[in-house]
Each structure stands twice: as structure tokens, then as C-alpha cells.
Design an enzyme around this catalytic site. Sequence first.
Site, PDB file in Angstrom:
ATOM      1  N   CYS A 151     -19.106   2.248   5.101  1.00 29.29           N
ATOM      2  CA  CYS A 151     -18.775   2.074   3.680  1.00 29.29           C
ATOM      3  C   CYS A 151     -19.921   1.257   3.087  1.00 29.29           C
ATOM      4  CB  CYS A 151     -17.411   1.412   3.526  1.00 29.29           C
ATOM      5  SG  CYS A 151     -17.434  -0.335   3.308  1.00 29.29           S
ATOM      6  N   LYS A 180      -3.110  -6.876  -2.560  1.00 28.21           N
ATOM      7  CA  LYS A 180      -3.433  -5.529  -2.057  1.00 28.21           C
ATOM      8  C   LYS A 180      -3.472  -5.551  -0.521  1.00 28.21           C
ATOM      9  CE  LYS A 180      -7.905  -4.271  -1.946  1.00 28.21           C
ATOM     10  NZ  LYS A 180      -8.435  -3.829  -0.647  1.00 28.21           N
ATOM     11  N   ARG A 191      -9.353  -0.228  -7.685  1.00 29.26           N
ATOM     12  CA  ARG A 191      -8.777  -0.166  -6.336  1.00 29.26           C
ATOM     13  C   ARG A 191      -8.077  -1.472  -6.001  1.00 29.26           C
ATOM     14  NH1 ARG A 191     -12.531   2.066  -1.762  1.00 29.26           N
ATOM     15  NH2 ARG A 191     -10.607   1.465  -0.760  1.00 29.26           N
ATOM     16  N   ARG A 206     -18.525  -1.222   9.579  1.00 30.00           N
ATOM     17  CA  ARG A 206     -17.084  -1.463   9.674  1.00 30.00           C
ATOM     18  C   ARG A 206     -16.424  -0.581  10.745  1.00 30.00           C
ATOM     19  NH1 ARG A 206     -14.571  -2.111   3.816  1.00 30.00           N
ATOM     20  NH2 ARG A 206     -12.986  -3.254   4.959  1.00 30.00           N
TER      21      ARG A 206
HETATM   22  C1  EPZ Z   1     -10.147  -6.649   5.732  1.00 29.63           C
HETATM   23  O1  EPZ Z   1     -10.982  -5.572   6.088  1.00 29.63           O
HETATM   24  C2  EPZ Z   1      -9.949  -6.551   4.225  1.00 29.63           C
HETATM   25  N1  EPZ Z   1      -9.283  -5.287   3.909  1.00 29.63           N
HETATM   26  C3  EPZ Z   1     -11.305  -6.629   3.527  1.00 29.63           C
HETATM   27  O2  EPZ Z   1     -11.054  -6.631   2.137  1.00 29.63           O
HETATM   28  C4  EPZ Z   1     -11.967  -7.954   3.901  1.00 29.63           C
HETATM   29  O3  EPZ Z   1     -13.259  -7.989   3.330  1.00 29.63           O
HETATM   30  C5  EPZ Z   1     -12.089  -8.057   5.433  1.00 29.63           C
HETATM   31  O4  EPZ Z   1     -10.779  -7.902   6.034  1.00 29.63           O
HETATM   32  C6  EPZ Z   1     -12.657  -9.409   5.875  1.00 29.63           C
HETATM   33  O5  EPZ Z   1     -11.865 -10.433   5.378  1.00 29.63           O
HETATM   34  C7  EPZ Z   1      -7.948  -5.184   4.118  1.00 29.63           C
HETATM   35  O6  EPZ Z   1      -7.290  -6.111   4.573  1.00 29.63           O
HETATM   36  C8  EPZ Z   1      -7.320  -3.860   3.749  1.00 29.63           C
HETATM   37  P1  EPZ Z   1     -12.450  -6.883   9.491  1.00 29.63           P
HETATM   38  P2  EPZ Z   1     -11.200  -5.202   7.655  1.00 29.63           P
HETATM   39  O7  EPZ Z   1     -11.963  -5.893  10.481  1.00 29.63           O
HETATM   40  O8  EPZ Z   1      -9.982  -5.505   8.411  1.00 29.63           O
HETATM   41  C9  EPZ Z   1     -16.147  -6.215  12.324  1.00 29.63           C
HETATM   42  C10 EPZ Z   1     -11.386  -6.022  -0.059  1.00 29.63           C
HETATM   43  O9  EPZ Z   1     -12.330  -6.327  -0.791  1.00 29.63           O
HETATM   44  N2  EPZ Z   1     -15.257  -5.339  13.091  1.00 29.63           N
HETATM   45  O10 EPZ Z   1     -11.799  -8.218   9.420  1.00 29.63           O
HETATM   46  O11 EPZ Z   1     -11.760  -3.824   7.700  1.00 29.63           O
HETATM   47  C11 EPZ Z   1     -16.462  -5.647  10.957  1.00 29.63           C
HETATM   48  O12 EPZ Z   1     -17.550  -4.749  11.027  1.00 29.63           O
HETATM   49  C12 EPZ Z   1     -11.634  -5.571   1.352  1.00 29.63           C
HETATM   50  O13 EPZ Z   1     -10.175  -6.112  -0.378  1.00 29.63           O
HETATM   51  C13 EPZ Z   1     -15.710  -4.790  14.293  1.00 29.63           C
HETATM   52  O14 EPZ Z   1     -16.851  -5.018  14.708  1.00 29.63           O
HETATM   53  O15 EPZ Z   1     -12.334  -6.234   8.057  1.00 29.63           O
HETATM   54  C14 EPZ Z   1     -16.788  -6.877  10.150  1.00 29.63           C
HETATM   55  O16 EPZ Z   1     -18.141  -7.228  10.374  1.00 29.63           O
HETATM   56  C15 EPZ Z   1     -13.096  -5.317   1.592  1.00 29.63           C
HETATM   57  N3  EPZ Z   1     -14.885  -3.976  15.001  1.00 29.63           N
HETATM   58  C16 EPZ Z   1     -15.882  -7.947  10.761  1.00 29.63           C
HETATM   59  O17 EPZ Z   1     -15.461  -7.440  12.034  1.00 29.63           O
HETATM   60  C17 EPZ Z   1     -13.600  -3.699  14.571  1.00 29.63           C
HETATM   61  O18 EPZ Z   1     -12.870  -2.956  15.280  1.00 29.63           O
HETATM   62  C18 EPZ Z   1     -14.633  -8.252   9.950  1.00 29.63           C
HETATM   63  O19 EPZ Z   1     -14.024  -7.018   9.649  1.00 29.63           O
HETATM   64  C19 EPZ Z   1     -13.158  -4.276  13.360  1.00 29.63           C
HETATM   65  C20 EPZ Z   1     -14.000  -5.091  12.644  1.00 29.63           C
END
Ligand code: EPZ
Length: 420
Positions: A116, A22, A396, A121
Site C-alpha cells: 500500500c 474505525k 475512509r 505491510r
Molecule cells: C494497524 O494497521 C492500523 N489499521 C493502521 O492504521 C496503523 O497505522 C497500524 O496498525 C500501526 O499502528 C487498523 O487497525 C485497521 P501493523 P496494521 O500490523 O495492523 C509490520 C490508519 O491510518 N508487520 O501494526 O496493518 C508492518 O509492515 C491505518 O487507520 C509485519 O512485518 O499495522 C509495519 O511495519 C493505517 N508483518 C509494522 O509491522 C506482519 O505480519 C506495524 O504494522 C504485520 C505487520
Amino acid sequence: MDKFVIEGGAPLRGTVQVSGAKNSALPLMACALLADGPSTIRRLPDLADVRTMARLLRKLGAKVNGPSGQAVIDPKGVNLFEAPYELVKTMRASVLVLGPLLARFGHAKISLPGGCAIGARPIDQHLKGLEALGAQIAFEHGYVEAKAKSLKGTIFTFDVQTVTGTENVLMAAALAKGKTTLRNCACEPEIVQLADALRLMGVGVEGAGTQTIEVEGVSSLKPFLIDVIPDRIEAGTLLVAGALGKGPVRVEGAVREHLEAIVEKLVEAGARIEDSPGALTVSADDGFKGVNIKTQEFPGFATDMQAQFMSLLACARGSSVLTETIFENRFIHVPELVRLGAKISVDGRTAVIEGVKKLSGAPVMATDLRASASLVLAGLIAEGKTEVLRIYHLDRGYERLEKKLSALGARIERTKMEGV
Ligand code: EPZ
């Protein structure tokens, strides 16, 4: 609304096939917006989120033929550059169209995803990276608007490693003038596949999968044809299911280097994992012992596997300490596991699990994608009947999970909730 009804205790054995990832399918579909013709993405999983992304691309004016198994995406007709709230609120990965729309059309307006279940996030890093490439960013009425006559290569360091943040800025840099160096990038395999797609489109990309990615921007991108990599989180979930069901269960499509940290913890807990070409086989006939886990960015233990592993630790001998370092609120499955008899206490980002002899079935509520998977796994071993409600969360990210598990011997079926 559907629910799963599970009779616990059935042994699991046999072979199961992992679907396409996904979290690779979604950025690849967004990436197709950059091409000057129709791109083909094969091995697409049949998931709600993939259908939502197809709906979003159509709303922007792209032609999407699919997505059942594969999608052909032609961005020629794109005439709208806005991802509306009603779509973004159902799938925050809609934000992945931001970079491509901005780079290709000079304009993008995306509803801010809002929080969420698992955390705030934010997308500040996405926006900081696009600004570094020359975008003007404005906020209004819950939307973020990005504009740029053209993008210019730069050197940019992320404050945090963000998967979709890296993907968004990488896609924008593909059409920036000159060279871009991105530092403190996320290293997930899905980013490596996105870089493979960009290289097929004619972009020079080096270093994907490491924390430093170099991009040579081009003035236009060719369409690509790609097969989505196997879903490492589904594979990990199926390995945990096979271990809980004693196995042996052969997980076809499981890629060991995508799952190293998960495999190591499964073995440390007492499971046996055998490698064979294109598959991993798991078995575990004398239960598990507690282990300590700390979720980390790839290649560390994936946060997306934390909830599923907790279901295994719930019945392990001894106690386990599980620390969630990525998201601030990713223990929503704990109260539901406690309803099944688990002994778990949570303090901030740390959960302590005291293994119990057995879980006992009960109705439980899914609250987010991976939490729902953990409840299904717990239901497989709980004594008696477990009902997992609101299974739309699971749909999902898992393609017909009940069919895959029942083919291995699980007593699980999907039924409609009375009256809803
Ligand atoms: C991706 O989400 C995945 N989704 C998530 O999978 C996964 O849990 C996550 O990466 C971590 O591995 C997709 O790839 C579609 P992040 P993403 O940005 O990119 C902080 C699932 O179950 N952050 O890597 O949204 C954030 O708050 C889903 O399939 C900022 O602070 O995650 C978090 O604490 C759930 N500022 C950390 O970084 C930003 O601009 C990692 O988030 C972006 C992120």
C-alpha cells in the site's frame, strides 16, 4: 471525485464530537463471525471502510443490518470463506476475517493484500500465529489459504508488534482447544476493546493492552453487544486542528490515556490542554516551537498522527526532527506540504522540518488517509485558498470532517471535481 476547498486563517473555537474508532469497528465486525447468533455493534462511524467491511461480511453470507450508526451482524448464513481481491485491495483490514473464518469454519481464503502507499505491510505474522495454533497455510494465485480441522492452544511470540496480527490470532485462539499465550502483542486500545467483546462472548482473555495476552479457548461463542470506543486518531487530529486555530476547542470523546504521547508533544510545542470528564480542550494563542518526534507502537507517539503533526511543525519556530519507525514509506504527504511552502527534507525514515512564517494555499493531492488529514490541517493555516484533491482517501477514516471543522469556524467546503 470530491475535493475540499479551504480558505486558510479562520480561528477555530467551540465543541466537536469524536466518532467511533474505525480501527476498533473493523475488528469488532469481523469478530461477529465467531458468534452463534447476531451481535450488535453501536457507535459505528459512518465511513467508507466500515461500509466495505459490511459488504465483505455480506459476501461471505452473513446478514448485516446497518451499518448506519449501528450494525447487527448475524453469521448464521455464512457459506463462503473467501475474501476476494477486489475487496481486499480497497481495504487491507479485510484480512481481519481470516482468523474468525478459520476458527469458526476451519477454512479461509484471503487475497494477499499486496503493498500500500505507506509500505509493504506483509501479513507474515498473522500467518505464523495461525500456524502455531495448528492451521495449514498455502499460497496460490495471489491468495493465502488457511485450513484447520481444529485449533489447539499454544504459546506464540510475535516477531514484531502488529495490531491486526494480534487481533487475527487473538480471535482464532478464542475457539482453540485449551489455553493460548501470545507474547510481544500490540497494546493498542482497539485490542483492549476486542478482548472486551471476546469476554462478552464467553472467552477468558487476560492481559489485553499489555504485550502478553492469555486466552482460554471455548467451544462456542455467544453474540455480543458493544459501543465502539472513540477514535483516538480522529481526536488527535481535531486537537491539532484546534491548536492551529488557536481555540479553545473542546474535543468531546477524547480519552486522555489513549492520547498521552500526542498531548505531551502538543504541550511541548506550546499548546495548552485541559482535561474534563469525557473531553480534552485545546488552545494555543502564541504559536508553536519545534519539537522532535519518534513514532512508536502504543503507548508511544502514534504513526497515524505523524502526518497531521507535521502540518503543525511546518509553521513552528525553529526546526523539528520527525522519525517514522513503524512504516517504511510514510512521508508521501511531504512533497504536497512543500507545495504549500513548508521546508521539509527527508532522509529515509527521518524528516527535518524547518519552521516557516507562513504557508500559502495551493491545490494539493491526497495520497493516503492520514496524509489527506495533514493537507486539510495545513490548508486551515495556509494563506489563501487550498484545494485538497482525491478526498476519498479522507472519507475512509474521517466522518464528515469538513462539517466538524466548519462548525468550529473553518472556511472549508466539499465540492465535486469538474468533469470527473
Ligand atoms: C494497524 O494497521 C492500523 N489499521 C493502521 O492504521 C496503523 O497505522 C497500524 O496498525 C500501526 O499502528 C487498523 O487497525 C485497521 P501493523 P496494521 O500490523 O495492523 C509490520 C490508519 O491510518 N508487520 O501494526 O496493518 C508492518 O509492515 C491505518 O487507520 C509485519 O512485518 O499495522 C509495519 O511495519 C493505517 N508483518 C509494522 O509491522 C506482519 O505480519 C506495524 O504494522 C504485520 C505487520
